[in-house]
Design a protein around this motif. Sequence first.
Motif, PDB file in Angstrom:
ATOM      1  N   SER A 153      41.309  40.526   3.136  1.00  0.00           N
ATOM      2  CA  SER A 153      41.499  40.767   4.746  1.00  0.00           C
ATOM      3  C   SER A 153      40.965  39.688   5.664  1.00  0.00           C
ATOM      4  CB  SER A 153      40.830  42.180   5.139  1.00  0.00           C
ATOM      5  OG  SER A 153      41.410  43.085   4.389  1.00  0.00           O
ATOM      6  N   ILE A 154      39.743  39.019   5.337  1.00  0.00           N
ATOM      7  CA  ILE A 154      39.291  37.801   5.967  1.00  0.00           C
ATOM      8  C   ILE A 154      40.326  36.895   6.282  1.00  0.00           C
ATOM      9  CG2 ILE A 154      37.752  35.842   5.767  1.00  0.00           C
ATOM     10  CD1 ILE A 154      36.121  37.556   3.960  1.00  0.00           C
ATOM     11  N   GLY A 155      41.312  36.704   5.134  1.00  0.00           N
ATOM     12  CA  GLY A 155      42.491  35.532   5.741  1.00  0.00           C
ATOM     13  C   GLY A 155      43.512  36.367   6.603  1.00  0.00           C
ATOM     14  N   TYR A 156      43.790  37.387   6.045  1.00  0.00           N
ATOM     15  CA  TYR A 156      45.178  38.121   6.761  1.00  0.00           C
ATOM     16  C   TYR A 156      44.659  38.431   8.035  1.00  0.00           C
ATOM     17  CZ  TYR A 156      49.467  40.927   7.074  1.00  0.00           C
ATOM     18  OH  TYR A 156      50.590  41.527   7.177  1.00  0.00           O
ATOM     19  N   MET A 157      43.339  39.094   8.548  1.00  0.00           N
ATOM     20  CA  MET A 157      43.348  39.266   9.960  1.00  0.00           C
ATOM     21  C   MET A 157      42.492  38.250  10.629  1.00  0.00           C
ATOM     22  SD  MET A 157      44.480  42.570   9.742  1.00  0.00           S
ATOM     23  CE  MET A 157      43.601  43.356  11.270  1.00  0.00           C
TER      24      MET A 157
ATOM     25  N   PRO B 154      48.357  47.288   9.033  1.00  0.00           N
ATOM     26  CA  PRO B 154      48.111  45.890   8.589  1.00  0.00           C
ATOM     27  C   PRO B 154      48.329  45.949   6.993  1.00  0.00           C
ATOM     28  CG  PRO B 154      46.410  46.380  10.289  1.00  0.00           C
ATOM     29  CD  PRO B 154      47.132  47.513   9.992  1.00  0.00           C
ATOM     30  N   THR B 155      48.781  44.977   6.498  1.00  0.00           N
ATOM     31  CA  THR B 155      49.240  44.954   5.003  1.00  0.00           C
ATOM     32  C   THR B 155      47.760  45.362   3.956  1.00  0.00           C
ATOM     33  OG1 THR B 155      51.006  43.644   5.251  1.00  0.00           O
ATOM     34  CG2 THR B 155      49.972  43.858   3.094  1.00  0.00           C
ATOM     35  N   PRO B 156      46.565  44.847   4.440  1.00  0.00           N
ATOM     36  CA  PRO B 156      45.633  45.136   3.463  1.00  0.00           C
ATOM     37  C   PRO B 156      45.471  46.926   3.599  1.00  0.00           C
ATOM     38  CG  PRO B 156      44.961  43.275   5.101  1.00  0.00           C
ATOM     39  CD  PRO B 156      46.281  43.878   5.381  1.00  0.00           C
TER      40      PRO B 156
ATOM     41  N   ILE C 294      54.718  37.757   4.144  1.00  0.00           N
ATOM     42  CA  ILE C 294      54.925  38.123   5.526  1.00  0.00           C
ATOM     43  C   ILE C 294      54.031  37.201   6.494  1.00  0.00           C
ATOM     44  CG2 ILE C 294      54.396  39.985   7.292  1.00  0.00           C
ATOM     45  CD1 ILE C 294      54.777  41.993   5.280  1.00  0.00           C
ATOM     46  N   HIS C 295      52.923  36.951   5.859  1.00  0.00           N
ATOM     47  CA  HIS C 295      51.904  35.796   6.484  1.00  0.00           C
ATOM     48  C   HIS C 295      52.563  34.629   6.607  1.00  0.00           C
ATOM     49  CE1 HIS C 295      48.554  33.101   6.740  1.00  0.00           C
ATOM     50  NE2 HIS C 295      47.686  33.962   7.522  1.00  0.00           N
ATOM     51  N   GLY C 296      53.217  33.867   5.412  1.00  0.00           N
ATOM     52  CA  GLY C 296      54.014  32.699   5.410  1.00  0.00           C
ATOM     53  C   GLY C 296      55.250  32.929   6.108  1.00  0.00           C
ATOM     54  N   MET C 297      55.784  34.025   6.361  1.00  0.00           N
ATOM     55  CA  MET C 297      57.184  34.043   7.129  1.00  0.00           C
ATOM     56  C   MET C 297      57.076  34.239   8.665  1.00  0.00           C
ATOM     57  SD  MET C 297      60.116  33.586   5.256  1.00  0.00           S
ATOM     58  CE  MET C 297      61.007  34.862   6.151  1.00  0.00           C
ATOM     59  N   SER C 298      55.739  34.353   9.092  1.00  0.00           N
ATOM     60  CA  SER C 298      55.410  34.311  10.522  1.00  0.00           C
ATOM     61  C   SER C 298      55.802  35.850  10.745  1.00  0.00           C
ATOM     62  CB  SER C 298      56.334  33.489  11.344  1.00  0.00           C
ATOM     63  OG  SER C 298      55.993  32.379  11.209  1.00  0.00           O
TER      64      SER C 298
ATOM     65  N   HIS D  35      57.455  26.948   9.451  1.00  0.00           N
ATOM     66  CA  HIS D  35      56.244  27.074   9.268  1.00  0.00           C
ATOM     67  C   HIS D  35      55.880  27.780   7.914  1.00  0.00           C
ATOM     68  CE1 HIS D  35      56.767  26.536  13.489  1.00  0.00           C
ATOM     69  NE2 HIS D  35      55.449  26.290  13.554  1.00  0.00           N
ATOM     70  N   LEU D  36      56.672  27.553   6.952  1.00  0.00           N
ATOM     71  CA  LEU D  36      56.501  28.178   5.721  1.00  0.00           C
ATOM     72  C   LEU D  36      55.306  27.505   4.863  1.00  0.00           C
ATOM     73  CD1 LEU D  36      60.086  28.796   4.146  1.00  0.00           C
ATOM     74  CD2 LEU D  36      58.316  30.399   4.906  1.00  0.00           C
TER      75      LEU D  36
END
Length: 660
Positions: A106-110, A249-251, A356-360, A454-455
């Motif tokens: 979650s640190i990176g995702y959020m 959120p995904t986490p 999802i993070h990589g795909m904006s 942006h991938l």
Amino acid sequence: MQTVLPLIALLPLAGFIINILLVGKLSKKVAAIIGCGTVFVAFLLAIKVFFDLSALPADSRVISDTLYNWMTVGGFSVDFTFLLDPLSAIMILVVTGVGFLIHIYSIGYMAYDEGFGRFFAYLNLFMFSMLVLVLGSNFLMMFVGWEGVGLCSYLLIGFWFDRDSATEAGKKAFVVNRIGDFGFLLGMFIIYWNIGSLDFQTISALAPTTFVIGGTVITTATLLLFLGATGKSAQIPLFVWLPDAMEGPTPVSALIHAATMVTAGVYMLARTSTLFVMAPTTLMIVAIIGAATALMAATIGLFQNDIKRVLAYSTVSQLGYMFMACGVAAFGAGIFHLMTHAFFKALLFMGAGSVIHGMSDEQDMRKMGGLKKYMPITFMTMLIATLAISGLPGISGFFSKDEILWQTFSSDYGHPALWFVGMLTALLTTFYMFRLIFLTFFGKERMDEKTKAHLHESPKSMTTPLIVLAILSVIGGWIGIPKLFFGATNYFEHWLEPVFASSHRVMQTVAQQAEVPHDTSIEWGLMAITTILSLGAFGLAVRFYLKKPESVARPRESFSGVHRLIYNKYFVDEIYHKLVIRPLHLFSIFLWKIVDVLIIDGLINGGAFLVGGISRVVRLAQSGRLTSYVTVFTVGVALVAGTMVLLSYGFDYPLFGANN
């Protein structure tokens, strides 16, 4: 007995209190350290108490720690006691271990979310609630944790409260779970009324002599408890909230689907296994509902295009597997699959989040493709998780899935029809999971140029937990390797034997016969059939989504009605809306406009108007003007004096009576 056991639950609670009180005042780094650090220490303590427990003799593996007497009312008394036995030891390792990895992820995702500190506070509260649920020594403590995870699911699913879809999903989860919780409460009341205790150990000891096997009371109580489980663990008919939970959120999805909330129902059935084996009718219903849920959710997963919704219906299906195992009294197999599922399902959701993070923030698999060269770590780890959930021989999911299938076929409570449904579900799982992999990571790139530019692979804070979970997804099932593998020892089964000793004795009483060793040749044969057919399902996925993707349209056109039915999720939400939600809405309007406004408010407002009218007349006598008072007084005196004069002269008037 004073132990570190309470700290395992209280540490995440401390993290919640600090982060929520200082939300907006702490930096993201400090908030993350507090959120992750408390869970990590709880995980280390869970490892410690696990080894403390394993050092005890097998029949004495119980550690309890009473903090205080919670309440005493007449003859009713409940202690706030934490209980550690082989079952809760497994659960706290899964909850804190997988939960810690999700916190790190979650640190990176959020990282760029404005609600970063609030998010970690909610995650910590979720962990505390789940740990109270699994460590509670009685029904009341379990219910506190049970309601706690329900509250946290509402907070986390609706975390992005500026989105209507998120707030609606959070409310849906909260309301649907209240229906199940009502059943849980009623079942708990019946158990207490008959046994006089809510303590799990006391209930397990007294239930065989208190209830009649197959009797109305125990059947009713267990059916009500199972209703609670269907809500929390998303089984028919209360499964509709879980797919919508993807709005969070995904986490959150990873935490809810893998290690916490949705496994609570399975854990509750295992914890109260003695009660359920005394109600064969309930067990049959549990097995049928589990099988039906597993198959239905697997078919829906075939045609979903949102990557997270595919995984959501996969979770519903796998939970059905666990309930099917509990329904045939294979509680150990259900818990085994709960553990392995926690590894590969957390990995799948976190991998989806990485995509999802990589795909904006794009979630539609039809707009992906060819991502393996851009996100190699995400691809490899998700592929491992897919092999695990598909039951590839030698990987964790294979051992737990095969154990459930064998038990549904061979158990006294099982039936070949259940095995067939489980086998068919396994084939569908293989197909839709490789469909997800092929649409996401293979084939031509279908995203727009802006997204393509942006991938990128996710940061280490996200990929490191993926790697750890990938390792666990491979090796996690080997502790439950069945005996037919060259006489191997099933350590997982042996570890849980003391927990299910009481229910096992009840089952022997029901069967009234000695246990017969099973034919390993049949088990090998069933395993071979499932493996071969799963490979066939993999081959179909390769054909439709790799070699000849254009051929997908043909079966859809040939079976358009079936496709429409399944694609629209059997119209369950629409049916609920028409038969349940709409009538309740109209009834609510009737209560509002007729009962409340017209009748209740009418009576109250009418009474107030009447009193007000009387008051307006009466208050004329209290004007506050001295001249008015003097005038009234003078007129009054004159009237009295005049009346007395008339009476003195014998004036005869009916008002005063005759002058005699």
